[in-house]
Every structure is written in C-alpha cells, then in structure tokens.
Enzyme design. Sequence first.
Site, mmCIF file in Angstrom:
data_model
loop_
_atom_site.group_PDB
_atom_site.id
_atom_site.type_symbol
_atom_site.label_atom_id
_atom_site.label_comp_id
_atom_site.label_asym_id
_atom_site.label_seq_id
_atom_site.Cartn_x
_atom_site.Cartn_y
_atom_site.Cartn_z
ATOM 1 C CB CYS A 132 26.270 7.553 48.268
ATOM 2 S SG CYS A 132 26.297 9.180 47.346
ATOM 3 C CG HIS A 183 30.541 8.145 50.273
ATOM 4 N ND1 HIS A 183 30.776 7.180 49.176
ATOM 5 C CD2 HIS A 183 29.454 8.900 50.206
ATOM 6 C CE1 HIS A 183 29.804 7.959 48.219
ATOM 7 N NE2 HIS A 183 29.171 9.391 49.023
ATOM 8 C CG ASN A 208 29.942 11.365 45.841
ATOM 9 O OD1 ASN A 208 30.014 10.022 45.489
ATOM 10 N ND2 ASN A 208 29.283 11.886 45.925
HETATM 11 O O1 UT7 Z 1 27.473 11.477 48.205
HETATM 12 C C1 UT7 Z 1 26.965 12.172 49.188
HETATM 13 C C2 UT7 Z 1 26.546 13.553 48.371
HETATM 14 N N1 UT7 Z 1 27.088 14.684 48.604
HETATM 15 C C3 UT7 Z 1 27.475 15.587 49.903
HETATM 16 O O2 UT7 Z 1 28.207 14.516 50.665
HETATM 17 C C4 UT7 Z 1 28.398 16.264 49.307
HETATM 18 C C5 UT7 Z 1 27.669 17.707 50.521
HETATM 19 N N2 UT7 Z 1 28.309 18.565 50.371
HETATM 20 C C6 UT7 Z 1 29.640 19.114 50.073
HETATM 21 O O3 UT7 Z 1 30.130 18.660 49.612
HETATM 22 C C7 UT7 Z 1 29.856 21.038 50.319
HETATM 23 O O4 UT7 Z 1 28.083 21.219 50.678
HETATM 24 C C8 UT7 Z 1 30.050 21.360 48.454
HETATM 25 C C9 UT7 Z 1 31.514 21.007 47.798
HETATM 26 C C10 UT7 Z 1 28.582 20.684 47.956
HETATM 27 C C11 UT7 Z 1 30.119 22.808 48.825
HETATM 28 O O5 UT7 Z 1 30.303 23.488 49.393
HETATM 29 P P1 UT7 Z 1 30.776 24.349 50.270
HETATM 30 O O6 UT7 Z 1 31.503 24.835 51.333
HETATM 31 O O7 UT7 Z 1 29.863 23.959 51.179
HETATM 32 O O8 UT7 Z 1 29.341 25.783 49.300
HETATM 33 P P2 UT7 Z 1 28.403 26.396 48.952
HETATM 34 O O9 UT7 Z 1 27.635 25.248 48.835
HETATM 35 O O10 UT7 Z 1 28.256 26.810 50.376
HETATM 36 O O11 UT7 Z 1 29.109 27.591 47.906
HETATM 37 C C12 UT7 Z 1 29.791 28.000 49.282
HETATM 38 C C13 UT7 Z 1 30.461 29.648 47.740
HETATM 39 C C14 UT7 Z 1 29.546 29.580 46.654
HETATM 40 O O12 UT7 Z 1 29.191 30.985 46.985
HETATM 41 P P3 UT7 Z 1 28.567 32.622 47.246
HETATM 42 O O13 UT7 Z 1 27.532 32.416 46.924
HETATM 43 O O14 UT7 Z 1 29.129 32.606 48.850
HETATM 44 O O15 UT7 Z 1 29.231 33.610 46.647
HETATM 45 C C15 UT7 Z 1 29.502 29.041 45.501
HETATM 46 O O16 UT7 Z 1 28.675 29.753 44.600
HETATM 47 O O17 UT7 Z 1 30.968 28.273 46.246
HETATM 48 C C16 UT7 Z 1 30.591 29.273 44.841
HETATM 49 N N3 UT7 Z 1 30.215 28.003 44.745
HETATM 50 C C17 UT7 Z 1 31.737 27.663 43.844
HETATM 51 N N4 UT7 Z 1 32.818 28.495 43.438
HETATM 52 C C18 UT7 Z 1 33.291 28.036 42.131
HETATM 53 C C19 UT7 Z 1 29.940 26.515 44.096
HETATM 54 N N5 UT7 Z 1 30.418 26.261 43.640
HETATM 55 C C20 UT7 Z 1 31.274 26.035 42.774
HETATM 56 C C21 UT7 Z 1 32.395 25.624 42.529
HETATM 57 N N6 UT7 Z 1 33.325 26.712 42.018
HETATM 58 N N7 UT7 Z 1 32.243 24.864 41.675
#
Ligand code: UT7
Length: 314
Positions: A101, A241, A271
């Site tokens: 990225c 980004h 992204n």
């Molecule tokens: O380009 C540079 C690289 N990329 C980034 O910069 C991305 C960086 N990371 C992020 O933007 C965030 O961490 C995400 C958007 C990927 C995830 O958000 P988060 O607030 O960190 O969520 P999480 O991974 O902690 O997941 C929270 C919950 C989980 O459920 P449990 O375990 O708490 O029951 C996930 O399983 O949300 C669940 N979850 C979803 N639910 C509905 C994860 N993906 C989804 C989804 N829809 N698509």
Amino acid sequence: MPERVLTNADLERMVKTNEEWIVERTGIRERRIAADDEGAADMGAKASLRAMERAGVEPGEIDLIVVATATPDRWMPATACDMQALLRADNAVAFDICGACTGWLYALTVAEGHIAAGRAEIALVVAAEKMSAIVDWTDRKTCVLFGDGAGAAVVRAANGPRGILSSYHRSDGKLADLLCRPAGGAAIPMSPDVLQRGDHLVRMAGREVFKSAVRSMSEAADFALQRAGLRGQDVHVLIPHQANVRIIEATAKYASIPMDRVFVNVDRFGNMSSATVPVAIDEAVEQERLKPGMNMLMVAFGAGFTWGAMAVRW
Ligand code: UT7
C-alpha cells in the site's frame, strides 16, 4: 477505475457480513472490481494516458516508468514492461516496485531520485492493483476491504517553489507475516495443496495491522512535516492511504489536521493498495480541493510492513 461496482449488499449475499458492520468498522460502502480480462497493466495504462494528456506529454517523451503493484499481471516480466508496450513509450526504462500500500510513495521517491541524478527527465509513476485477484472471497475479515483501480502521475524537474518538499520512508520486515500472501511465490510454489488451503491469497491480522497503521502513519506524517519545515496546521490537504476511515481519522487527529482538510474516498473505492493515493489526488484536483500552491501531505502504510509520507507544494 473499473466499471463494475461491488456494494456491501452484494457482499451480504457472498459471506456472513452486513452493511452496518462494514460501514461502522471501515467506512466502505462500495468498491470497484476489474473485468476478468482487465489486468493491472490495462488499468495502469488507462490512468497513464489521462495523466500524459493532462501534462501535455507524448509517450515517446517518457524515459522512466515506475509501477507500484502488489498484483502484477504475471510474475515475469514486470507489469511496467507490459504497460510500456501498451503505451508505446518506447524510449523508457520500465520496472516494478513492490511496496504494497506504500508502493506509490516509494515509486515517486525512486522517480524523484532518477530525475535529481539526471538519469531521467520525464517519469511516469503508476500504481495499478487488481486486489480482487488475490482476495479470498470466502474470508469476510478481508474480502469486504479491498477494491481494484489505478492512478498515475507524470513527474518532471521544475524550477521554483512547487514540487516535492520532503519524504520519509520506513519498512519493518519482522512484521511481514501479519499481512501477506503466505504461499504461491518462489519459497512455497503454487501446488494443489496451496490452492486448496487458499494460502496464495491475502491473509491479515486485522487488529494488529490497524494499530501499526495508526502508529506508523502518524510517525511518518510527523517526520515528513518536520523535514519540510511545516506544521499540521500548514497542511491544506492530507491525502492518506485509504484502508479504513478510522485509521484516517486517527492519523489526522495525531497530525493536528482537521477532517475538513482530509481527503476521503474509501467509501466509494475501498482499499486499492498502492492506487489509493494517486486516485485520491486525482479526485481532490478534480473537485478543486487541491489547487496550485497548496501544501499537500501524503501518508501511507502497508504490507511489509512499509510506511511513509511525502510533503508536496502542489
Ligand atoms: O492497507 C493497509 C493494510 N490494511 C489495513 O490497514 C486494515 C487494518 N485493519 C482494519 O481496518 C480492521 O482491523 C478491520 C476492518 C479489518 C477489522 O475491524 P476490527 O474492528 O479490528 O474488527 P476485528 O477484526 O477485531 O473483529 C471484530 C468482530 C469479530 O467477531 P468476534 O470474534 O468479536 O465475535 C469478527 O469475526 O467482527 C467480526 N467480523 C465481521 N463481522 C461482520 C470480522 N469481519 C467481519 C465482517 N462482517 N466482514
């Protein structure tokens, strides 16, 4: 941008997710998906033609093509060479850069170096990504995040106060496994097992990447501003980004840049890896939010980990 739009409602039909979660956690509403026969070189060539037209430059005048891509059309040769052929930029040297990225900022710095050293006069700096080809469409944690697209800029030497003011780039390979495609390269070549496990596709530890992204983008913004002799309040437009609107907001807050000076289009494109920054610049110019003489700060973070920032007087 590719024509096909993939909305959150479309994704709801593909994996167990919902519009509310995606918008609240990422700010993304829709993204573009390239056609099956549309690769990074095609998208990059289209963006390049527009950039060359605006700059009043002919393909034969380009003497350097640097393409940032994490999704090359094929392993060999460089996508930059395929793009060169499409553009008929026969006098250029062409190569790829893989900075994920952060790739477009790295590429811009490479072009700047070539021009400053007198090895090139007119460079084309392109970012082109077909993320849809490397995303695991069964993994809801990642497939909702990415989109396809390309951006390009013509870069040349100029006298006067406008141009690149500073840059700050870093990498940390110790954290590579947190965001990567584990297999399918030379170390673990493609095999039926790799294919079946999906290990050739993007894997990300989202929460860890999130924290590092905020920390590293804030650090990069700080250093690039310091090196340019600017403060947060001197920045007219921040072009970050576009991975997640929460990362963008946290970075802007840290750099003391109010959100009305931050360009955001992650809601429409998701992204696009290295392509987010040049596409955002294009839209900011089109919407007259970025005008000649303004101070602009670009900042990015990605797999590697890689991160960086550049201050520009537009
Ligand atoms: O380009 C540079 C690289 N990329 C980034 O910069 C991305 C960086 N990371 C992020 O933007 C965030 O961490 C995400 C958007 C990927 C995830 O958000 P988060 O607030 O960190 O969520 P999480 O991974 O902690 O997941 C929270 C919950 C989980 O459920 P449990 O375990 O708490 O029951 C996930 O399983 O949300 C669940 N979850 C979803 N639910 C509905 C994860 N993906 C989804 C989804 N829809 N698509």
